[in-house]
Design a protein around this motif. Structure first.
Motif, PDB file in Angstrom:
ATOM      1  N   LEU A 159       0.929  -1.264  -0.106  1.00 15.83           N
ATOM      2  CA  LEU A 159      -0.010  -0.145   0.011  1.00 15.83           C
ATOM      3  C   LEU A 159       0.994   1.251  -0.060  1.00 15.83           C
ATOM      4  N   VAL A 160       0.842   1.849  -1.260  1.00 13.69           N
ATOM      5  CA  VAL A 160       1.980   3.080  -1.058  1.00 13.69           C
ATOM      6  C   VAL A 160       1.216   4.456  -0.788  1.00 13.69           C
ATOM      7  N   ASP A 161      -0.264   4.450  -0.821  1.00 17.03           N
ATOM      8  CA  ASP A 161      -0.841   5.739  -0.652  1.00 17.03           C
ATOM      9  C   ASP A 161      -2.465   5.509  -0.576  1.00 17.03           C
ATOM     10  N   ARG A 162      -3.004   6.254   0.676  1.00 19.42           N
ATOM     11  CA  ARG A 162      -4.417   6.097   0.691  1.00 19.42           C
ATOM     12  C   ARG A 162      -5.035   7.527   0.869  1.00 19.42           C
ATOM     13  N   ARG A 163      -6.234   7.786   0.047  1.00 21.90           N
ATOM     14  CA  ARG A 163      -6.473   9.020   0.126  1.00 21.90           C
ATOM     15  C   ARG A 163      -8.376   8.908   0.201  1.00 21.90           C
ATOM     16  N   ILE A 164      -8.925   9.753   1.040  1.00 25.40           N
ATOM     17  CA  ILE A 164     -10.094  10.090   0.774  1.00 25.40           C
ATOM     18  C   ILE A 164     -10.866  11.429   0.266  1.00 25.40           C
ATOM     19  N   VAL A 165     -11.425  11.490  -1.190  1.00 25.01           N
ATOM     20  CA  VAL A 165     -12.122  12.640  -1.591  1.00 25.01           C
ATOM     21  C   VAL A 165     -13.289  12.907  -1.652  1.00 25.01           C
ATOM     22  N   PRO A 166     -13.903  14.052  -1.630  1.00 19.81           N
ATOM     23  CA  PRO A 166     -15.536  14.085  -2.000  1.00 19.81           C
ATOM     24  C   PRO A 166     -15.746  13.533  -3.301  1.00 19.81           C
ATOM     25  N   ASP A 167     -16.868  13.096  -3.723  1.00 18.20           N
ATOM     26  CA  ASP A 167     -17.396  12.894  -4.936  1.00 18.20           C
ATOM     27  C   ASP A 167     -17.407  14.189  -5.911  1.00 18.20           C
ATOM     28  N   ASP A 168     -16.299  14.686  -6.448  1.00 19.57           N
ATOM     29  CA  ASP A 168     -16.113  15.610  -7.217  1.00 19.57           C
ATOM     30  C   ASP A 168     -15.255  15.252  -8.372  1.00 19.57           C
ATOM     31  N   ILE A 169     -15.565  15.620  -9.536  1.00 18.70           N
ATOM     32  CA  ILE A 169     -15.095  15.106 -10.902  1.00 18.70           C
ATOM     33  C   ILE A 169     -13.418  15.578 -10.728  1.00 18.70           C
ATOM     34  N   TYR A 170     -13.234  16.642 -10.436  1.00 18.05           N
ATOM     35  CA  TYR A 170     -12.051  17.229 -10.533  1.00 18.05           C
ATOM     36  C   TYR A 170     -10.987  17.061  -9.427  1.00 18.05           C
ATOM     37  N   ARG A 171     -11.611  16.611  -8.212  1.00 23.63           N
ATOM     38  CA  ARG A 171     -10.611  16.242  -6.962  1.00 23.63           C
ATOM     39  C   ARG A 171     -10.420  14.873  -7.259  1.00 23.63           C
ATOM     40  N   ILE A 172     -11.226  13.899  -7.728  1.00 23.03           N
ATOM     41  CA  ILE A 172     -11.001  12.633  -7.982  1.00 23.03           C
ATOM     42  C   ILE A 172      -9.967  12.734  -9.165  1.00 23.03           C
ATOM     43  N   ARG A 173     -10.010  13.249 -10.182  1.00 18.04           N
ATOM     44  CA  ARG A 173      -8.967  13.584 -11.295  1.00 18.04           C
ATOM     45  C   ARG A 173      -7.739  13.942 -10.740  1.00 18.04           C
ATOM     46  N   ALA A 174      -7.659  14.842  -9.846  1.00 17.67           N
ATOM     47  CA  ALA A 174      -6.411  15.485  -9.657  1.00 17.67           C
ATOM     48  C   ALA A 174      -5.611  14.470  -8.606  1.00 17.67           C
ATOM     49  N   VAL A 175      -6.082  13.795  -7.898  1.00 19.42           N
ATOM     50  CA  VAL A 175      -5.431  12.480  -7.138  1.00 19.42           C
ATOM     51  C   VAL A 175      -4.937  11.498  -7.865  1.00 19.42           C
ATOM     52  N   VAL A 176      -5.719  11.026  -9.045  1.00 17.21           N
ATOM     53  CA  VAL A 176      -5.441   9.863  -9.611  1.00 17.21           C
ATOM     54  C   VAL A 176      -4.375  10.394 -10.419  1.00 17.21           C
ATOM     55  N   SER A 177      -4.364  11.822 -11.106  1.00 21.91           N
ATOM     56  CA  SER A 177      -3.441  12.227 -12.266  1.00 21.91           C
ATOM     57  C   SER A 177      -2.013  12.410 -11.438  1.00 21.91           C
ATOM     58  N   LYS A 178      -1.769  12.500  -9.941  1.00 14.54           N
ATOM     59  CA  LYS A 178      -0.711  12.581  -9.530  1.00 14.54           C
ATOM     60  C   LYS A 178      -0.090  11.247  -9.317  1.00 14.54           C
ATOM     61  N   TRP A 179      -1.076  10.289  -9.034  1.00 14.55           N
ATOM     62  CA  TRP A 179      -0.550   8.979  -8.881  1.00 14.55           C
ATOM     63  C   TRP A 179       0.062   8.308 -10.154  1.00 14.55           C
ATOM     64  N   VAL A 180      -0.509   8.597 -11.205  1.00 15.84           N
ATOM     65  CA  VAL A 180      -0.256   8.048 -12.616  1.00 15.84           C
ATOM     66  C   VAL A 180       1.067   8.214 -12.923  1.00 15.84           C
ATOM     67  N   VAL A 181       1.504   9.284 -12.388  1.00 12.21           N
ATOM     68  CA  VAL A 181       3.072   9.625 -12.960  1.00 12.21           C
ATOM     69  C   VAL A 181       4.075   9.154 -11.737  1.00 12.21           C
TER      70      VAL A 181
END
Length: 194
Positions: free
Chosen positions: A46-68
């Motif tokens: 387990l490298v990282d774990r987060r909780i975000v509200p159901d918001d397109i841009y907040r979800i996308r921001a976290v995932v975008s940081k992880w894919v790099v």
């Protein structure tokens, strides 16, 4: 049917978990806890774990940081896959995919039909690959996470699974899929139909 090849070596993957919820914190995140336990028991990290509200841009921001990140090969997203106005996980993730993994959502719904019947059509579980990182989104209930992990992901994230698994896709130094008998025979793009 997939088989675990006895002579193949297990390869631990770096996995990040994102829980999408407007109401849960870490102390109420049973689905995130379950996925953390399952992946650790399997031998992954387990490298990282987060909780975000159901918001397109907040979800996308976290995932975008992880894919790099070089230490993240898999992202598990739970929650936000239904049909309410607040369920936006698929809309957040799909634009990021270089390639969709259509079979993941199809198989998830097939497996969940046994427990919830036709209500499974309201699940928008999606999977895809972005920058050689696997992304799998599932409903936010612990039961749905068990269906996704035990029924699909545990074997597909295990390099010993034959005839095919996803490990070679995210860990280039790993051997491509091969026959059930020998992990040394390359697949040459034929996948499970070889």
């Amino acid at each position: 049917m997939a088989h675990v090849h006895a002579n193949a070596r297990f390869v631990p993957l770096g996995i990040a978990i994102l829980t999408v919820s407007d109401t849960r914190g870490f102390d109420q995140d049973g689905s995130g806890d379950l996925l953390s336990e399952r992946l650790s028991e399997a031998g992954h990290v387990l490298v990282d774990r987060r909780i975000v509200p159901d918001d397109i841009y907040r979800i996308r921001a976290v995932v975008s940081k992880w894919v790099v990140r070089d230490d993240v090969q898999v992202i598990l997203v739970n929650g936000g896959t239904g049909f309410t106005v607040r369920d936006t996980t698929p809309e957040a993730l799909m634009p990021l995919f270089d390639r969709a993994i259509d079979g993941y959502g199809e198989l998830f719904r097939q497996l969940s039909f046994d427990s919830i019947g036709t209500s499974t059509v309201q699940s928008r579980a999606v999977g895809g690959v972005a920058n050689r990182t696997l992304i799998f989104a599932m409903p936010g209930s612990p039961k749905a996470c068990i269906t996704a992990w035990d029924g699909i992901l545990a074997s597909q994230l295990d390099a010993r699974t034959r005839p095919c698994n996803f490990v070679a896709m995210v860990m280039p130094e790993q051997q491509e899929c091969g026959s059930r008998e020998s992990p040394k025979v390359p697949d040459h793009g034929q996948g499970a139909h070889a």
